[in-house]
Design a protein around this motif. Structure first.
Motif, PDB file in Angstrom:
ATOM      1  N   GLU A 151      45.542  23.580  -6.100  1.00 25.69           N
ATOM      2  CA  GLU A 151      44.658  24.176  -7.102  1.00 25.69           C
ATOM      3  C   GLU A 151      43.209  23.772  -6.843  1.00 25.69           C
ATOM      4  OE1 GLU A 151      45.097  26.301  -9.457  1.00 25.69           O
ATOM      5  OE2 GLU A 151      47.225  26.320  -9.970  1.00 25.69           O
ATOM      6  N   THR A 152      43.000  22.490  -6.540  1.00 24.61           N
ATOM      7  CA  THR A 152      41.648  21.991  -6.297  1.00 24.61           C
ATOM      8  C   THR A 152      41.031  22.650  -5.077  1.00 24.61           C
ATOM      9  OG1 THR A 152      42.208  19.856  -7.285  1.00 24.61           O
ATOM     10  CG2 THR A 152      40.270  19.931  -5.856  1.00 24.61           C
ATOM     11  N   SER A 153      41.827  22.736  -4.011  1.00 24.56           N
ATOM     12  CA  SER A 153      41.336  23.344  -2.775  1.00 24.56           C
ATOM     13  C   SER A 153      41.011  24.821  -2.977  1.00 24.56           C
ATOM     14  CB  SER A 153      42.384  23.181  -1.670  1.00 24.56           C
ATOM     15  OG  SER A 153      41.942  23.766  -0.459  1.00 24.56           O
ATOM     16  N   ALA A 154      41.897  25.517  -3.698  1.00 25.83           N
ATOM     17  CA  ALA A 154      41.677  26.948  -3.948  1.00 25.83           C
ATOM     18  C   ALA A 154      40.425  27.176  -4.780  1.00 25.83           C
ATOM     19  CB  ALA A 154      42.896  27.547  -4.651  1.00 25.83           C
ATOM     20  N   ALA A 155      40.231  26.328  -5.783  1.00 27.30           N
ATOM     21  CA  ALA A 155      39.047  26.446  -6.636  1.00 27.30           C
ATOM     22  C   ALA A 155      37.771  26.225  -5.822  1.00 27.30           C
ATOM     23  CB  ALA A 155      39.128  25.454  -7.786  1.00 27.30           C
ATOM     24  N   ASN A 156      37.809  25.277  -4.892  1.00 30.21           N
ATOM     25  CA  ASN A 156      36.653  25.021  -4.038  1.00 30.21           C
ATOM     26  C   ASN A 156      36.351  26.230  -3.145  1.00 30.21           C
ATOM     27  OD1 ASN A 156      36.269  22.442  -5.059  1.00 30.21           O
ATOM     28  ND2 ASN A 156      37.523  21.469  -3.485  1.00 30.21           N
ATOM     29  N   GLU A 157      37.408  26.867  -2.639  1.00 31.24           N
ATOM     30  CA  GLU A 157      37.238  28.025  -1.758  1.00 31.24           C
ATOM     31  C   GLU A 157      36.621  29.211  -2.504  1.00 31.24           C
ATOM     32  OE1 GLU A 157      37.513  28.152   1.357  1.00 31.24           O
ATOM     33  OE2 GLU A 157      38.824  26.515   1.968  1.00 31.24           O
ATOM     34  N   MET A 158      36.831  29.279  -3.823  1.00 33.38           N
ATOM     35  CA  MET A 158      36.318  30.402  -4.603  1.00 33.38           C
ATOM     36  C   MET A 158      34.795  30.409  -4.683  1.00 33.38           C
ATOM     37  SD  MET A 158      38.376  32.707  -6.006  1.00 33.38           S
ATOM     38  CE  MET A 158      37.651  33.212  -7.591  1.00 33.38           C
ATOM     39  N   TYR A 159      34.175  29.279  -4.492  1.00 31.06           N
ATOM     40  CA  TYR A 159      32.722  29.167  -4.653  1.00 31.06           C
ATOM     41  C   TYR A 159      31.977  30.125  -3.724  1.00 31.06           C
ATOM     42  CZ  TYR A 159      28.017  27.194  -4.554  1.00 31.06           C
ATOM     43  OH  TYR A 159      26.653  27.038  -4.602  1.00 31.06           O
ATOM     44  N   TYR A 160      32.403  30.198  -2.484  1.00 31.12           N
ATOM     45  CA  TYR A 160      31.691  30.996  -1.476  1.00 31.12           C
ATOM     46  C   TYR A 160      31.754  32.495  -1.776  1.00 31.12           C
ATOM     47  CZ  TYR A 160      30.302  32.744   3.131  1.00 31.12           C
ATOM     48  OH  TYR A 160      29.662  33.400   4.149  1.00 31.12           O
ATOM     49  N   PRO A 161      32.937  33.092  -1.908  1.00 35.61           N
ATOM     50  CA  PRO A 161      32.964  34.541  -2.183  1.00 35.61           C
ATOM     51  C   PRO A 161      32.400  34.908  -3.556  1.00 35.61           C
ATOM     52  CG  PRO A 161      35.169  33.624  -2.339  1.00 35.61           C
ATOM     53  CD  PRO A 161      34.288  32.547  -1.765  1.00 35.61           C
ATOM     54  N   GLN A 162      32.504  33.990  -4.513  1.00 40.98           N
ATOM     55  CA  GLN A 162      31.982  34.291  -5.844  1.00 40.98           C
ATOM     56  C   GLN A 162      30.466  34.448  -5.818  1.00 40.98           C
ATOM     57  OE1 GLN A 162      34.225  34.752  -8.452  1.00 40.98           O
ATOM     58  NE2 GLN A 162      32.440  35.670  -9.435  1.00 40.98           N
ATOM     59  N   GLN A 163      29.800  33.713  -4.944  1.00 39.74           N
ATOM     60  CA  GLN A 163      28.350  33.852  -4.807  1.00 39.74           C
ATOM     61  C   GLN A 163      27.980  35.274  -4.373  1.00 39.74           C
ATOM     62  OE1 GLN A 163      27.369  30.465  -2.147  1.00 39.74           O
ATOM     63  NE2 GLN A 163      26.001  29.793  -3.763  1.00 39.74           N
ATOM     64  N   TYR A 164      28.707  35.782  -3.367  1.00 41.16           N
ATOM     65  CA  TYR A 164      28.437  37.144  -2.893  1.00 41.16           C
ATOM     66  C   TYR A 164      28.774  38.179  -3.971  1.00 41.16           C
ATOM     67  CZ  TYR A 164      27.499  35.580   1.861  1.00 41.16           C
ATOM     68  OH  TYR A 164      26.934  34.985   2.958  1.00 41.16           O
ATOM     69  N   PHE A 165      29.838  37.932  -4.692  1.00 37.27           N
ATOM     70  CA  PHE A 165      30.238  38.848  -5.769  1.00 37.27           C
ATOM     71  C   PHE A 165      29.146  38.925  -6.831  1.00 37.27           C
ATOM     72  CE2 PHE A 165      32.401  39.853  -9.774  1.00 37.27           C
ATOM     73  CZ  PHE A 165      33.156  40.966  -9.411  1.00 37.27           C
TER      74      PHE A 165
END
Length: 255
Positions: free
Chosen positions: A78-92
């Motif tokens: 869960e922690t790793s997945a949440a960290n990965e979300m940061y990058y694409p969310q910026q573009y979104f």
């Protein structure tokens, strides 16, 4: 019947002697039955000891496994997945705010870049996590903005949430996609699901309005009138209420 509990009791009459013998016999039978039951229970336990211990072991392993999975597998995932979300969310977020290059920004959000995951990667690599679930929502909305309506429906249908805003927006987004696919029947069903998901000042009047307009398009003026009047009566301060009288008039004509 009399009871004879004292040690060394000796019956004085034949009647007492008979009662004493009957009581002794009954007591003996009771203890005999208890002994037999205990023996049978012990025999069953003995015969099935391996099975019993096996069941206990399976339960214990299951509980420990569940706790270990949560602590050592799911939580770090869960922690790793949440960290990965940061990058694409910026573009979104940039795509939503941008007036140009929206599609390219949404594509970066979906597919990732520079070795970073996009929403689609997170959905695949972190299936079952909260981040992957949220990525389904973001991916669906990105595809909707890119006019890729089938893909929007696919991903938004995978998104599950009790959140009163996001849950309603996801269902409403599917309705929007179906409207663009010239499927007003399915669109209306999802708009109805969207305003039924929760009652709030933001999403409820929005999807009541869309449901009403769609119902008008399907020539169901009675349903449209019901939705428009609800906006007027319950959400008079909403943006949708500003021109609602005109729509009520249209719906009443021949309703």
């Amino acid at each position: 019947m009399a009871t004879y509990k004292k040690r060394g009791f000796k019956p004085k009459t034949k009647v007492e002697a008979q009662e004493f013998e009957e009581q002794e016999s009954t007591t003996a039978e009771v203890f005999s039955t208890l002994d037999e039951s205990a023996s049978k229970t012990e025999e069953w336990v003995s015969r099935n000891q391996s099975y019993i211990l096996g069941v206990i072991g399976v339960i214990a392993i299951g509980v420990l496994g569940y706790l270990a999975y949560g602590q050592f597998v799911q939580n770090p995932k869960e922690t790793s997945a949440a960290n990965e979300m940061y990058y694409p969310q910026q573009y979104f977020d940039q795509a939503l705010a941008s007036t140009t290059a929206k599609d390219s920004l949404f594509t970066l959000a979906l597919e990732g870049a520079e070795g970073k995951y996009g929403f689609l990667d997170i959905i695949e690599e972190y299936s079952g996590t909260k981040a992957a679930n949220l990525a389904n929502y973001s991916a669906g909305m990105a595809y909707l903005s890119m006019n890729k309506y089938d893909e929007a429906v696919d991903y938004l249908e995978e998104f599950k949430s009790d959140d009163e805003i996001l849950g309603a927006l996801a269902k409403g987004g599917i309705g929007d996609a179906f409207m663009q696919l010239n499927d007003p029947k399915n669109a209306l069903e999802y708009y109805e699901a969207a305003f039924a998901h929760s009652t709030n000042e933001y999403t409820t009047p929005k999807f009541l309005y869309k449901a009403g307009v769609t119902a008008l398009e399907m020539d169901d003026k009675s349903k449209a009138l019901k939705y428009f009047e609800r906006i007027k009566n319950e959400f008079s301060g909403s943006d949708e209420a500003r021109s609602i009288d005109a729509f009520i008039g249209i719906a009443k004509s021949g309703a």
